[in-house]
Design a protein around this motif. Structure first.
Motif, PDB file in Angstrom:
ATOM      1  N   LEU A 210      -9.199  86.902  -5.506  1.00  0.00           N
ATOM      2  CA  LEU A 210      -9.164  88.055  -3.741  1.00  0.00           C
ATOM      3  C   LEU A 210     -10.969  88.383  -3.909  1.00  0.00           C
ATOM      4  O   LEU A 210     -11.532  89.207  -2.803  1.00  0.00           O
ATOM      5  N   LYS A 211     -11.263  87.981  -5.400  1.00  0.00           N
ATOM      6  CA  LYS A 211     -12.732  88.681  -5.474  1.00  0.00           C
ATOM      7  C   LYS A 211     -13.823  87.736  -4.611  1.00  0.00           C
ATOM      8  O   LYS A 211     -14.041  87.837  -3.759  1.00  0.00           O
ATOM      9  N   LEU A 212     -13.063  86.320  -3.845  1.00  0.00           N
ATOM     10  CA  LEU A 212     -13.722  85.608  -3.333  1.00  0.00           C
ATOM     11  C   LEU A 212     -13.755  86.092  -2.114  1.00  0.00           C
ATOM     12  O   LEU A 212     -14.257  85.704  -0.546  1.00  0.00           O
ATOM     13  N   LEU A 213     -12.317  85.880  -1.223  1.00  0.00           N
ATOM     14  CA  LEU A 213     -11.664  86.882  -0.282  1.00  0.00           C
ATOM     15  C   LEU A 213     -12.661  87.520   0.119  1.00  0.00           C
ATOM     16  O   LEU A 213     -13.477  87.889   1.144  1.00  0.00           O
ATOM     17  N   LEU A 214     -13.047  88.875  -1.010  1.00  0.00           N
ATOM     18  CA  LEU A 214     -13.647  90.352  -0.541  1.00  0.00           C
ATOM     19  C   LEU A 214     -15.282  89.559   0.078  1.00  0.00           C
ATOM     20  O   LEU A 214     -15.899  89.974   0.559  1.00  0.00           O
ATOM     21  N   THR A 215     -15.708  88.793  -0.962  1.00  0.00           N
ATOM     22  CA  THR A 215     -17.146  87.965  -0.459  1.00  0.00           C
ATOM     23  C   THR A 215     -16.827  87.332   0.706  1.00  0.00           C
ATOM     24  O   THR A 215     -18.194  87.504   1.716  1.00  0.00           O
ATOM     25  N   CYS A 216     -16.211  86.666   0.922  1.00  0.00           N
ATOM     26  CA  CYS A 216     -15.897  85.781   1.891  1.00  0.00           C
ATOM     27  C   CYS A 216     -15.823  86.676   3.582  1.00  0.00           C
ATOM     28  O   CYS A 216     -17.083  86.470   4.293  1.00  0.00           O
ATOM     29  N   LEU A 217     -15.664  88.135   3.772  1.00  0.00           N
ATOM     30  CA  LEU A 217     -15.187  89.219   4.688  1.00  0.00           C
ATOM     31  C   LEU A 217     -16.215  89.255   4.055  1.00  0.00           C
ATOM     32  O   LEU A 217     -16.514  90.649   5.445  1.00  0.00           O
ATOM     33  N   SER A 218     -17.743  89.769   3.487  1.00  0.00           N
ATOM     34  CA  SER A 218     -18.553  90.732   3.003  1.00  0.00           C
ATOM     35  C   SER A 218     -19.863  90.213   4.195  1.00  0.00           C
ATOM     36  O   SER A 218     -20.813  90.790   3.770  1.00  0.00           O
ATOM     37  N   GLU A 219     -19.816  89.638   5.152  1.00  0.00           N
ATOM     38  CA  GLU A 219     -20.695  89.245   6.280  1.00  0.00           C
ATOM     39  C   GLU A 219     -21.610  90.865   6.373  1.00  0.00           C
ATOM     40  O   GLU A 219     -22.953  89.793   7.216  1.00  0.00           O
ATOM     41  N   ALA A 220     -20.445  91.236   6.653  1.00  0.00           N
ATOM     42  CA  ALA A 220     -21.177  92.451   7.867  1.00  0.00           C
ATOM     43  C   ALA A 220     -22.090  92.702   6.864  1.00  0.00           C
ATOM     44  O   ALA A 220     -23.299  93.872   7.481  1.00  0.00           O
ATOM     45  N   MET A 221     -22.074  93.116   5.772  1.00  0.00           N
ATOM     46  CA  MET A 221     -22.929  93.885   4.555  1.00  0.00           C
ATOM     47  C   MET A 221     -24.464  93.442   5.023  1.00  0.00           C
ATOM     48  O   MET A 221     -25.404  93.589   4.600  1.00  0.00           O
ATOM     49  N   TYR A 222     -24.552  92.161   5.744  1.00  0.00           N
ATOM     50  CA  TYR A 222     -26.260  91.477   6.038  1.00  0.00           C
ATOM     51  C   TYR A 222     -26.467  91.069   7.566  1.00  0.00           C
ATOM     52  O   TYR A 222     -27.294  91.102   8.241  1.00  0.00           O
ATOM     53  N   LEU A 223     -25.955  92.490   7.989  1.00  0.00           N
ATOM     54  CA  LEU A 223     -26.009  92.716   9.791  1.00  0.00           C
ATOM     55  C   LEU A 223     -26.675  94.159   9.691  1.00  0.00           C
ATOM     56  O   LEU A 223     -26.133  95.123   8.811  1.00  0.00           O
ATOM     57  N   PRO A 224     -27.416  94.496  10.548  1.00  0.00           N
ATOM     58  CA  PRO A 224     -27.804  95.764  10.347  1.00  0.00           C
ATOM     59  C   PRO A 224     -27.376  96.074  11.180  1.00  0.00           C
ATOM     60  O   PRO A 224     -25.799  96.221  12.297  1.00  0.00           O
ATOM     61  N   PRO A 225     -27.138  98.290  10.778  1.00  0.00           N
ATOM     62  CA  PRO A 225     -26.358  98.951  11.492  1.00  0.00           C
ATOM     63  C   PRO A 225     -26.167  99.395  13.105  1.00  0.00           C
ATOM     64  O   PRO A 225     -27.671  99.459  13.337  1.00  0.00           O
ATOM     65  N   SER A 226     -24.637  98.995  13.683  1.00  0.00           N
ATOM     66  CA  SER A 226     -25.140  99.094  14.936  1.00  0.00           C
ATOM     67  C   SER A 226     -24.001  99.848  15.166  1.00  0.00           C
ATOM     68  O   SER A 226     -23.285  99.149  15.290  1.00  0.00           O
ATOM     69  N   SER A 227     -24.132 100.915  16.324  1.00  0.00           N
ATOM     70  CA  SER A 227     -22.260 101.369  17.151  1.00  0.00           C
ATOM     71  C   SER A 227     -22.044 100.606  18.176  1.00  0.00           C
ATOM     72  O   SER A 227     -21.113 100.425  18.181  1.00  0.00           O
ATOM     73  N   GLU A 228     -23.294  99.726  18.584  1.00  0.00           N
ATOM     74  CA  GLU A 228     -23.012  98.511  19.212  1.00  0.00           C
ATOM     75  C   GLU A 228     -22.020  97.223  18.901  1.00  0.00           C
ATOM     76  O   GLU A 228     -22.544  96.378  18.635  1.00  0.00           O
ATOM     77  N   SER A 229     -20.719  97.671  17.937  1.00  0.00           N
ATOM     78  CA  SER A 229     -20.336  96.603  17.534  1.00  0.00           C
ATOM     79  C   SER A 229     -19.686  95.615  18.168  1.00  0.00           C
ATOM     80  O   SER A 229     -18.396  95.973  18.083  1.00  0.00           O
ATOM     81  N   LYS A 230     -19.913  94.942  19.136  1.00  0.00           N
ATOM     82  CA  LYS A 230     -19.248  94.462  19.653  1.00  0.00           C
ATOM     83  C   LYS A 230     -18.566  93.740  19.366  1.00  0.00           C
ATOM     84  O   LYS A 230     -16.923  92.412  19.787  1.00  0.00           O
ATOM     85  N   ASN A 231     -19.458  92.301  18.129  1.00  0.00           N
ATOM     86  CA  ASN A 231     -19.028  91.462  17.488  1.00  0.00           C
ATOM     87  C   ASN A 231     -18.271  92.004  16.085  1.00  0.00           C
ATOM     88  O   ASN A 231     -18.369  92.129  15.404  1.00  0.00           O
ATOM     89  N   PRO A 232     -16.390  91.164  16.952  1.00  0.00           N
ATOM     90  CA  PRO A 232     -15.875  91.787  15.326  1.00  0.00           C
ATOM     91  C   PRO A 232     -16.394  90.601  13.953  1.00  0.00           C
ATOM     92  O   PRO A 232     -17.017  89.677  14.489  1.00  0.00           O
ATOM     93  N   ASN A 233     -16.430  90.865  12.823  1.00  0.00           N
ATOM     94  CA  ASN A 233     -16.409  89.652  11.608  1.00  0.00           C
ATOM     95  C   ASN A 233     -15.561  88.930  11.758  1.00  0.00           C
ATOM     96  O   ASN A 233     -13.890  88.278  11.742  1.00  0.00           O
ATOM     97  N   PRO A 234     -16.123  87.727  12.300  1.00  0.00           N
ATOM     98  CA  PRO A 234     -15.352  86.432  12.578  1.00  0.00           C
ATOM     99  C   PRO A 234     -14.730  86.006  11.444  1.00  0.00           C
ATOM    100  O   PRO A 234     -13.187  85.778  11.014  1.00  0.00           O
ATOM    101  N   TRP A 235     -14.787  86.419   9.896  1.00  0.00           N
ATOM    102  CA  TRP A 235     -14.057  86.273   9.010  1.00  0.00           C
ATOM    103  C   TRP A 235     -13.017  86.394   8.678  1.00  0.00           C
ATOM    104  O   TRP A 235     -11.676  86.735   8.497  1.00  0.00           O
ATOM    105  N   VAL A 236     -12.662  88.308   8.811  1.00  0.00           N
ATOM    106  CA  VAL A 236     -11.670  89.219   9.114  1.00  0.00           C
ATOM    107  C   VAL A 236     -10.762  88.684  10.357  1.00  0.00           C
ATOM    108  O   VAL A 236      -9.136  88.666   9.492  1.00  0.00           O
ATOM    109  N   THR A 237     -11.134  88.326  11.478  1.00  0.00           N
ATOM    110  CA  THR A 237     -10.880  88.429  12.143  1.00  0.00           C
ATOM    111  C   THR A 237      -9.770  86.801  12.312  1.00  0.00           C
ATOM    112  O   THR A 237      -8.667  87.246  12.328  1.00  0.00           O
ATOM    113  N   PHE A 238     -10.166  85.775  11.982  1.00  0.00           N
ATOM    114  CA  PHE A 238      -9.559  84.875  11.694  1.00  0.00           C
ATOM    115  C   PHE A 238      -8.305  85.232  10.125  1.00  0.00           C
ATOM    116  O   PHE A 238      -7.025  85.012  10.408  1.00  0.00           O
ATOM    117  N   PHE A 239      -8.673  85.449   9.455  1.00  0.00           N
ATOM    118  CA  PHE A 239      -7.601  86.255   7.868  1.00  0.00           C
ATOM    119  C   PHE A 239      -6.364  86.692   8.833  1.00  0.00           C
ATOM    120  O   PHE A 239      -5.698  86.652   7.763  1.00  0.00           O
TER     121      PHE A 239
END
Length: 804
Positions: A210-239
């Motif tokens: 689960l630690k590895l899974l959480l790390t996989c899903l953490s790509e969002a941390m490396y993107l600047p904050p934006s309320s116009e988040s039209k592109n969902p996290n691809p890792w979460v979307t597929f999982f």
């Protein structure tokens, strides 16, 4: 000695990788096996032996070697998932690959050029030569999909992460590709009746995956904050998509493990100091995976479909309305939970964990205290937001108070710590959501009899009194960072006020004290927005007087005692000379009052602050103003809600449909004022540069002073004050209990203006709060994962990390 040799070999392999200038062939298994063949390296060893500087060096100078290392590690995980890990050696290889990928992935995400790497199609990265269940060649799978599917398979691997059902010899492993993982759910609860025996080895292995899974899903941390988040996290979307055949049993396993967990257990004192609790580590990871995977953009088709469920409807009516399911299967499954026993299991489980910090015994620190209370609040929020049947279930009995008390405890405990303002926000957001429902206000009339360790005045009263007393402590704590919450706190009190049958004297005095603080001229003239707080408080008094006069003699008495506050407000000076005199006096003397801080410090556009105390803290984006996160609804005669449209036009004075022709001008103005001002406030809150140059003037004061809804209170004072004074003179009374007794039997029927419609400001999802929740959630997860420190010292862009 052997352990030291193993670590030495591993370290040598890392050095070789960083120093080799030529790419190492993927077929050189002897070289690559050095990274996962050893049997005694722990996750802490991997983080110590693979320094950040060396990962970055390989990424920059030998990119093909880093790429091959990732391919090979994923390939070994895929092989382990295919084989079912029948031997101890294969399990160790899987765990070592898991740890290595957990270490490397954040450095893949922090580089924009590498971020798409795992989504590229790599020859040999899939299950070579195998067709999946749909007959599609896995060879063409992106590396990320192969990794996520392998993790999902391994989380239901018999004898590794799940209890085996085979009775045969241990050498004949079950075929992981053919098993029905719904039979291997980790814990009894929603949709699963059998509770497998506890196995701490399985719990440890699940936690690492689960630690590895959480790390996989953490790509969002490396993107600047934006309320116009039209592109969902691809890792979460597929999982969370139908591509993952384990989606349902995984969601159920995570949910059941969290809700079934009892940190106190059999209540043996100090048991947490004597034994390691591996289940707690698993529960922490499970709740973090749940809140990350349940991220669903506000305003989507599903969100609106779910919100269409009317929580004021009867349960049978609610069940008939099946909302369309979202693509995210975790959100889909959560939104469809409807059986009473399942809802009860979830509510009892979350309530037990949320109340854990309040558990007291005669032996100090003898019971285990969990540390993941912030994640629990986020999970509870998501349940209420996505599953309206759950929200209805929470509010239909007094069980909602089992959630209210720990939230109020957390708010009170965190109010003096500026670094925990994120926790304050999530607690207030939950209460704002609950306060939009009539049942919440009704439940608050239950007497409060618990002995909870809180530094608040002793009182005899209801849960509503507790809420008001704590809200008063928050607003008078003097912390500037809490001022953006004042609107929310008062909105909650406004929402519940029509249903409060009997406020205690302590709570009544607290409300009058707030009014006294917020109506001082220096406070009103300090900011363009401070007068809104006065309007909220006057609406509270009007609601209670008009709808709950009988039983609220304490509040009526407090209003009579503080009648000069209302008279001073009605006669607030508005000429230029008086305004300047107040502002000059304020500037000279400085503000020493503790009941509120200078209004200039309300900077809604500034980041709120950190999410948790410690050596590090994470910043948060600003929360939207109250007008952005609520929509007004009018309560009709039969108790149903009618949405009130908000008009941008100041000329629109018919703010509430169906208002009586006999309604006073004062109340019409009050409603019209709210409809025009709430639209304007969003403009004001975002225009920080213009507000900096703003100063109070006569036209501005007159624009809102004339609309103060004072008529009901003034009429009450006009009728009751002479009566109370006459009784005191005639009977020589000085004892307030006799006056209260008189007020209890008094009536104002026919003497007050026609009751105004009840207006409830219901929380509404929006992009601004969605962004706030994302930064808060990932900030909490960043700071909670310190062993190993998965994201420490990487280039996080979603929030700022500060050392304190």
């Amino acid at each position: 000695m052997g352990n030291a040799d193993t670590k030495l070999h591993f370290r040598k392999a890392v050095i070789q990788l960083t120093t080799k200038t030529q790419p190492v062939e993927a077929t050189d298994d002897a070289f690559w096996d050095q990274f996962w063949a050893d049997t005694s390296t722990t996750v802490q060893d991997v983080f110590a032996l693979v320094p950040a500087a060396e990962i970055r060096a390989v990424r920059e100078e030998s990119p093909s070697n880093l790429a091959t290392l990732c391919y090979k590690a994923v390939e070994r995980l895929v092989q382990g998932a295919d084989s079912g890990c029948p031997s101890e050696k294969e399990r160790q290889i899987v765990l070592n690959c898991t740890r290595l990928l957990t270490r490397i992935l954040p450095y893949i995400f922090e580089d924009a050029d590498w971020r798409g790497f795992f989504w590229s199609t790599v020859p040999g990265a899939g299950r070579a030569g195998h067709l999946d269940e749909d007959g599609i060649d896995d060879e063409s799978r992106p590396l990320a999909e192969s990794l996520l599917l392998a993790i999902s398979d391994l989380l239901f691997c018999p004898d590794f992460t799940a209890q085996s059902h085979k009775k045969n010899s241990p050498d004949t492993a079950e075929d992981i590709r053919s098993i029905d993982s719904c039979e291997y759910i980790w814990e009894a609860g929603v949709g699963f009746a059998q509770s497998p025996p506890l196995n701490y080895i399985h719990d440890i292995n699940r936690t690492e995956l689960l630690k590895l899974l959480l790390t996989c899903l953490s790509e969002a941390m490396y993107l600047p904050p934006s309320s116009e988040s039209k592109n969902p996290n691809p890792w979460v979307t597929f999982f969370c998509s139908s591509e993952n055949r384990h989606a349902l049993p995984l969601f159920t396993s995570l949910l059941n493990v969290v809700c079934a967990y009892d940190p106190v257990g059999y209540g043996i004192p100090y048991n947490h100091l004597l034994f390691s609790d591996h289940r707690e580590q698993l529960v922490e990871q499970a709740v973090q995976i749940l809140i990350v995977t349940l991220e669903h953009e506000a305003g989507s088709a599903t969100g609106s479909a779910l919100q269409a469920l009317d929580t004021s409807a009867a349960p049978s009516e609610v069940e008939e309305q099946e909302p369309a399911g979202p693509d995210n299967l975790f959100v889909n499954y959560l939104s469809r939970i409807h059986r009473e026993e399942d809802l009860s299991f979830i509510l009892k489980g979350l309530g037990r964990l949320m109340n854990n910090p309040l558990v007291q015994t005669y032996l100090p620190r003898s019971t285990k205290k969990i540390q993941f209370h912030q994640e629990l609040l986020i999970l509870f929020w998501k349940f209420c937001d996505f599953n309206k049947k759950f929200l209805f279930f929470v509010l239909k009995s007094s069980d909602v108070l089992d959630v209210l008390v720990p939230i109020l405890f957390s708010l009170n405990d965190a109010r003096a710590d500026p670094s925990r303002v994120g926790l304050m926000h999530i607690g207030v957001f939950i209460l704002l959501l609950l306060s939009g429902e009539r049942n919440f206000g009704v439940r608050l009339n239950k007497p409060f009899t618990l002995h909870v360790p809180m530094d608040i005045p002793i009182f005899t009263g209801t849960h509503a009194d507790l809420l008001i007393v704590i809200f008063h402590k928050i607003t008078t704590s003097g912390h500037q960072r809490l001022q953006p919450l004042f609107d929310c706190l008062l909105t909650i009190i406004v929402n519940i006020s029509p249903y409060l049958k009997s406020l205690s004297m302590v709570a009544a005095n607290k409300l009058l004290h707030l009014l006294e603080a917020f109506t001082t001229p220096w406070f009103l003239f300090s900011s363009q927005e401070n007068h809104h707080l006065v309007f909220f408080l006057l609406e509270v008094f009007n609601n209670i007087i008009q709808y709950q006069f009988d039983g609220n003699s304490n509040l009526v008495y407090a209003i009579i005692r503080k009648r000069n506050v209302f008279h001073q407000l009605a006669n607030l000076p508005s000429d230029t000379a008086s305004i300047q005199r107040v502002l000059q006096k304020k500037k000279k003397s400085g503000i020493s009052r503790t009941n509120s801080t200078e209004a200039e410090s309300i900077e809604r556009s500034r980041p709120a602050d950190s999410v948790e105390p410690g050596t590090l803290k994470a910043s948060l984006v600003a929360t939207p103003g109250i007008d952005k996160i609520t929509a007004k609804s009018q309560v009709s005669v039969d108790g149903t809600m009618i949405t009130v449209p908000t008009s941008d036009s100041p000329a629109d004075t018919s703010a509430v449909g169906g208002a009586s022709d006999t309604e006073s001008n004062s109340e019409r103005d009050h409603e019209a004022y709210h409809s025009e001002s709430e639209a304007a406030r969003s403009r004001l809150s975002s225009a920080s540069s213009s507000s900096a140059a703003w100063s109070a003037n006569t036209d501005w004061v007159l624009s809102w002073k004339a609309k103060l809804p004072l008529q009901t209170i003034m009429r009450l004072l006009q009728v009751l004050v002479p009566q109370v004074e006459k009784i005191c003179i005639d009977k020589g009374l000085t004892d307030e209990s006799e006056i209260l007794k008189f007020l209890q039997h008094g009536t104002l029927v026919g003497l007050l203006p026609v009751p105004h419609p009840i207006l409830i400001r219901k929380y509404q999802a929006n992009a601004g709060t969605a962004m706030w929740f994302r930064t808060y959630m990932w900030g909490v997860i960043y700071l909670r994962n310190v062993d190993p420190p998965i994201w420490y010292d990487t280039d996080i862009r979603l929030f700022e990390i500060q050392r304190i």
